[in-house]
Motif scaffolding. Structure first.
Motif, PDB file in Angstrom:
ATOM      1  N   CYS A   1      -0.302  -4.769   4.540  1.00 53.89           N
ATOM      2  CA  CYS A   1      -0.140  -3.510   3.813  1.00 53.89           C
ATOM      3  C   CYS A   1       1.234  -3.411   3.177  1.00 53.89           C
ATOM      4  O   CYS A   1       1.436  -2.700   2.208  1.00 53.89           O
ATOM      5  CB  CYS A   1      -0.336  -2.325   4.749  1.00 53.89           C
ATOM      6  N   ARG A   2       2.204  -4.113   3.765  1.00 61.99           N
ATOM      7  CA  ARG A   2       3.561  -4.057   3.237  1.00 61.99           C
ATOM      8  C   ARG A   2       3.736  -4.982   2.027  1.00 61.99           C
ATOM      9  O   ARG A   2       4.638  -4.811   1.235  1.00 61.99           O
ATOM     10  CB  ARG A   2       4.561  -4.445   4.337  1.00 61.99           C
TER      11      ARG A   2
ATOM     12  N   CYS B   1       0.501   5.500   7.529  1.00 61.68           N
ATOM     13  CA  CYS B   1      -0.792   5.026   8.031  1.00 61.68           C
ATOM     14  C   CYS B   1      -0.684   4.578   9.488  1.00 61.68           C
ATOM     15  O   CYS B   1       0.226   3.836   9.851  1.00 61.68           O
ATOM     16  CB  CYS B   1      -1.253   3.861   7.169  1.00 61.68           C
TER      17      CYS B   1
ATOM     18  N   HIS C   1      -2.651   2.548  10.893  1.00 62.66           N
ATOM     19  CA  HIS C   1      -3.116   1.167  11.020  1.00 62.66           C
ATOM     20  C   HIS C   1      -2.272   0.194  10.224  1.00 62.66           C
ATOM     21  O   HIS C   1      -2.680  -0.942   9.988  1.00 62.66           O
ATOM     22  CB  HIS C   1      -4.568   1.053  10.543  1.00 62.66           C
ATOM     23  N   SER C   2      -1.121   0.628   9.782  1.00 63.83           N
ATOM     24  CA  SER C   2      -0.322  -0.193   8.870  1.00 63.83           C
ATOM     25  C   SER C   2       0.032  -1.556   9.485  1.00 63.83           C
ATOM     26  O   SER C   2       0.490  -1.646  10.625  1.00 63.83           O
ATOM     27  CB  SER C   2       0.951   0.570   8.524  1.00 63.83           C
ATOM     28  N   ARG C   3      -0.203  -2.622   8.722  1.00 61.67           N
ATOM     29  CA  ARG C   3       0.118  -3.975   9.191  1.00 61.67           C
ATOM     30  C   ARG C   3       0.904  -4.743   8.136  1.00 61.67           C
ATOM     31  O   ARG C   3       1.169  -4.205   7.059  1.00 61.67           O
ATOM     32  CB  ARG C   3      -1.182  -4.743   9.489  1.00 61.67           C
TER      33      ARG C   3
ATOM     34  N   GLN D   1       1.284   3.040   3.409  1.00 62.34           N
ATOM     35  CA  GLN D   1       1.724   2.258   4.577  1.00 62.34           C
ATOM     36  C   GLN D   1       2.630   3.026   5.533  1.00 62.34           C
ATOM     37  O   GLN D   1       2.525   2.861   6.748  1.00 62.34           O
ATOM     38  CB  GLN D   1       2.424   0.969   4.117  1.00 62.34           C
TER      39      GLN D   1
ATOM     40  N   CYS E   1      -8.398   0.134   0.647  1.00 59.94           N
ATOM     41  CA  CYS E   1      -7.729  -0.129   1.928  1.00 59.94           C
ATOM     42  C   CYS E   1      -8.081  -1.552   2.354  1.00 59.94           C
ATOM     43  O   CYS E   1      -9.223  -1.985   2.192  1.00 59.94           O
ATOM     44  CB  CYS E   1      -8.178   0.883   2.985  1.00 59.94           C
TER      45      CYS E   1
ATOM     46  N   CYS F   1       0.831  -1.188   0.000  1.00 59.12           N
ATOM     47  CA  CYS F   1       0.000   0.000   0.000  1.00 59.12           C
ATOM     48  C   CYS F   1       0.876   1.252   0.000  1.00 59.12           C
ATOM     49  O   CYS F   1       1.858   1.340   0.731  1.00 59.12           O
ATOM     50  CB  CYS F   1      -0.893  -0.009   1.234  1.00 59.12           C
TER      51      CYS F   1
END
Lengths: 324, 283
Positions: A302-303, A295, A297-299, A292, A320, A289
């Motif tokens: 997302c990577r 963000c 909420h990046s997890r 990322q 998203c 994303c």
């Protein structure tokens, strides 16, 4: 193409504009993706707001749609005709129907032409009106945008920023276009003038039935004028929805941050501290994303994986992984 | 040009005393060239062998040459030739240079590649020898000299104009013209060229100096303006033989060339400097 799609004045599909840095002794051909696969449509009479921070590709998108900048790839259907396929002359003949209003009123007017020549040039080039008829037509157009017919004899440098923007608008409406792409038309102006120009644009829309693509970095302005809003981040549309809907329930974390960043008059109405992290150079991203790094909420996902734009109901599109 | 810009341009220019001096001298030379037939005390072609090689005196201001012709009168007429060669040659080079630069800068792609590589090739020739060769082949005459200097000196202008076009064609007012559906030719002539010309004319002032110098050089070598027509260059050549006996035959035309070329250079540089802050502060 089914029946309902005929309502669309403009359909943009998978539009891309990449810039290649050319270096003499380097084979580095990694492009800057100013506009990266954007798709949207605008119905006749509708105003679509395009928001995003500076550098996100809004202006490039706008100019690419009119082929003022040649797009790298994608389709642009204007009144059902793909303008990417048109040759120069065909495109030139279609120009009167789609116009552009520029951000910087100091840059967008030729300093060596009189206002009358600037506003009347389209009429002359497309043989709409010539000679005295042209002069009358220009007077009429100038009055429509709140200028005096006498102003036709003056040069752009004799005008203030707001008046110059009126000249730019006069030029854009001179050929009775159907679509107007307005690229930050008020951001270079004083706040006191902004409202006047916005009102002028809305009045003209109501009177003459224009369809706008309204580009801005200012969500408040976009909300004021738009029916639907598309949020752009680093060359991609990350969220698109009806204006009211977007403000009521922003789904993408970026949109949420943008909304929180709008200054409010009542200090008590202050929301929780915005989690916007520092801006980072985006070409460092290999995959995943685009948002990322900023963000909250990046997890892991997302990577690894780039989210695609999906409909969350009521034509509310979001890109998203973690839309709640 | 717009009133305000012109005013500030003049204010900058005025501060440069050397440039103003250069301009004054050029105006004087112009005046002399224009009124040569009125102010010349003698017919420049009239010979009087009884008065040959007289040194400067009240009667013959700058002395006489080996045929007894009045040097002062000859130099007055010579200024006409030097200036017309300078201006016509530069006009020719401007037309070619602007055209090539405009096409290359506006259309880009292969047109630009071809034209600019051609410019590179033209620049490879040592221009003075190229001019010399062409004049030798065509035969020396004032017309040939002007044309040949013109067609061998446009490359700088074309590079310059190309650069101006490259930056101007991405300006919003040019985008706006394109969005209106204005044709290329009109965009080039109405929108871009008028905004590109001021610095081009400034550069052209410096080119006039070069052209005057080249003409003098060619005439000196016998490939320029042919005697008996007087030009500063060929007065110099004829005087060369008598350089130890009649210094005035070489010193005065030499000085005339020096001062004129210097004045054009000073003026050109002054104009360039005055234009620069305006470009930087363009708003």
């Amino acid at each position: 193409m089914n029946m309902s799609e005929n309502d669309f004045l403009l359909q943009v599909q998978h539009l891309r504009k990449y810039f290649y840095r050319e270096r003499l002794f380097s084979s580095d051909r990694k492009p800057i993706r100013a506009v990266d696969d954007i798709t949207f449509s605008i119905r006749r009479g509708e105003t679509l707001g395009l928001v995003g921070e500076s550098g996100c590709g809004k202006t490039t998108a706008g100019k690419s749609i009119l082929r003022l900048i040649e797009p790298t790839s994608g389709q642009i259907f204007f009144k059902g005709k793909n303008i990417v396929d048109l040759n120069r002359e065909e495109l030139r003949r279609l120009r009167p129907y789609m116009q552009f209003i520029f951000q910087d009123p100091y840059e967008s007017l030729n300093p060596r032409m009189r206002v009358g020549e600037i506003v009347g040039e389209g009429l002359e080039v497309h043989r709409v009106a010539q000679g005295r008829e042209k002069v009358e037509k220009v007077s009429e157009i100038l009055m429509k945008v709140g200028l005096h017919p006498r102003d036709a004899m003056r040069y752009p440098h004799e005008f203030s920023g707001g008046q110059r923007q009126r000249i730019g608008i006069a030029r854009a409406i001179s050929l009775n276009p159907e679509l107007i792409i307005a690229d930050e038309p008020v951001s270079a102006l004083d706040v006191s003038i902004q409202a006047q120009i916005l009102n002028l644009l809305m009045d003209l829309r109501d009177q003459l039935g224009f369809t706008y693509l309204f580009i801005s970095h200012d969500l408040r302005i976009v909300k004021h004028i738009s029916d639907r809003i598309a949020v752009m981040y680093l060359g991609k549309i990350v969220e698109m929805a009806d204006g009211e809907d977007l403000f009521r329930r922003p789904l993408h974390p970026y949109t949420q941050i943008l909304l929180q960043a709008i200054p409010r008059l009542k200090p008590s109405g202050r929301t929780q501290e915005g989690p916007a992290r520092e801006e980072l150079p985006f070409h460092s991203l290999e995959k995943g994303c685009l948002f990322q790094l900023r963000c909250p909420h990046s997890r892991e996902r997302c990577r690894m994986e780039e989210p695609i734009l999906l409909d969350q109901g009521e034509d509310h599109l979001v890109a998203c992984h973690f839309v709640s | 040009m717009e009133q305000g810009q012109l005013k500030s341009f003049w204010r900058y220019f005025k501060r440069n005393r050397l440039a103003v001096g250069g301009m004054a001298i050029i105006l004087v030379v112009f005046f002399i060239a224009g009124t040569a037939s009125l102010i010349a005390p003698y017919d420049p072609g009239k010979t009087d062998v009884s008065k040959k090689l007289k040194s400067p005196s009240p009667e013959h201001f700058l002395g006489t040459d080996q045929l007894g012709r009045d040097v002062f009168s000859r130099m007055l007429y010579g200024s006409r030739i030097s200036l017309s060669v300078g201006f016509v040659a530069v006009a020719i080079s401007l037309v070619i240079g602007v055209f090539v630069g405009a096409v290359a800068g506006y259309y880009g792609r292969w047109a630009e590649t071809i034209l600019m590589r051609f410019v590179d090739i033209m620049l490879c020739f040592p221009s003075f020898f190229l001019i010399l060769t062409v004049v030798a082949l065509l035969g020396p005459s004032m017309m040939n000299v002007m044309v040949v200097i013109g067609i061998t000196s446009w490359m700088g202008t074309s590079r310059f104009v190309r650069a101006e076009f490259l930056s101007l064609r991405e300006r919003d007012f040019v985008h706006a013209a394109r969005a209106l559906g204005v044709k290329d030719r009109r965009i080039i002539f109405r929108h871009i060229l008028p905004n590109a010309l001021a610095p081009v004319f400034v550069a052209a002032t410096l080119d006039v100096a070069t052209a005057v110098l080249v003409e003098a050089g060619l005439s000196f070598l016998g490939f320029g303006v042919q005697p008996p027509a007087p030009s500063w260059g060929n007065i110099l050549t004829e005087g060369r033989t008598y350089i130890f006996d009649a210094w005035w035959l070489t010193v005065f035309p030499g000085l005339a060339i020096l001062i004129t070329v210097l004045s054009f250079n000073l003026l050109g540089e002054g104009l360039r400097d005055a234009l620069d802050p305006r470009l930087r502060g363009r708003r």
